[in-house]
Motif scaffolding. Sequence first.
Motif, PDB file in Angstrom:
ATOM      1  N   ALA A   1       0.826  -1.204   0.000  1.00 50.83           N
ATOM      2  CA  ALA A   1       0.000   0.000   0.000  1.00 50.83           C
ATOM      3  C   ALA A   1       0.860   1.254   0.000  1.00 50.83           C
ATOM      4  N   THR A   2       1.760   1.366   0.974  1.00 50.73           N
ATOM      5  CA  THR A   2       2.556   2.592   1.077  1.00 50.73           C
ATOM      6  C   THR A   2       3.668   2.427   2.096  1.00 50.73           C
ATOM      7  N   LEU A   3       4.504   3.430   2.162  1.00 58.78           N
ATOM      8  CA  LEU A   3       5.582   3.522   3.141  1.00 58.78           C
ATOM      9  C   LEU A   3       5.404   4.829   3.895  1.00 58.78           C
ATOM     10  N   VAL A   4       5.375   4.753   5.210  1.00 62.16           N
ATOM     11  CA  VAL A   4       5.205   5.930   6.056  1.00 62.16           C
ATOM     12  C   VAL A   4       6.480   6.117   6.873  1.00 62.16           C
TER      13      VAL A   4
ATOM     14  N   VAL B   1      10.994   9.158  -0.028  1.00 61.70           N
ATOM     15  CA  VAL B   1      11.653   9.140   1.282  1.00 61.70           C
ATOM     16  C   VAL B   1      13.061   9.726   1.163  1.00 61.70           C
ATOM     17  N   GLU B   2      13.735   9.393   0.080  1.00 67.50           N
ATOM     18  CA  GLU B   2      15.086   9.964  -0.140  1.00 67.50           C
ATOM     19  C   GLU B   2      15.000  11.479  -0.363  1.00 67.50           C
ATOM     20  N   ASP B   3      14.060  11.901  -1.195  1.00 66.89           N
ATOM     21  CA  ASP B   3      13.917  13.347  -1.479  1.00 66.89           C
ATOM     22  C   ASP B   3      13.498  14.135  -0.252  1.00 66.89           C
ATOM     23  N   LEU B   4      12.544  13.635   0.512  1.00 68.88           N
ATOM     24  CA  LEU B   4      11.997  14.392   1.629  1.00 68.88           C
ATOM     25  C   LEU B   4      12.821  14.302   2.910  1.00 68.88           C
ATOM     26  N   PHE B   5      13.429  13.116   3.158  1.00 67.08           N
ATOM     27  CA  PHE B   5      14.114  12.903   4.423  1.00 67.08           C
ATOM     28  C   PHE B   5      15.620  12.679   4.291  1.00 67.08           C
ATOM     29  N   GLY B   6      16.085  12.468   3.071  1.00 65.91           N
ATOM     30  CA  GLY B   6      17.522  12.209   2.872  1.00 65.91           C
ATOM     31  C   GLY B   6      17.927  10.779   3.180  1.00 65.91           C
ATOM     32  N   LEU B   7      16.961   9.892   3.352  1.00 57.14           N
ATOM     33  CA  LEU B   7      17.277   8.480   3.600  1.00 57.14           C
ATOM     34  C   LEU B   7      17.541   7.788   2.283  1.00 57.14           C
TER      35      LEU B   7
END
Length: 125
Positions: free
Chosen positions: A62-65, A118-124
Amino acid sequence: MGLPLNNILNFIDIPKTADLKWPDQIKTNLDMDKLCAYLETDAACLKEICKWLFSDMNLSFATLVVEENNSSWRLCYIFYGQPGAGRVYVSINLSITQIKIPSISEIVHGADWQEREVEDLFGLE
């Protein structure tokens, strides 16, 4: 009209089976009122557990939070099945200094977009 019994029985088995497959590496909880199974593990087991849910249990992604707090990251991968099959939440907790996480998009192609976000928003990575 009730939920299909097969779907409910398969769903109930998910935490028990996960405990057997990954002893001492996973913490499980089942909420039958919400039809939710919670699997908490570490990053080392993430790909294997997601592969099992997606390939063997035939659940859809479904998604990743991502949740960020002062000292840690919490990543929650959410899977779902056919009507009545419930939802499965796979979560990992990481130190805030850890920026590399395993990618599941090789196994679950639908996770690619969420992992990029997740990479774009959090740098992970």
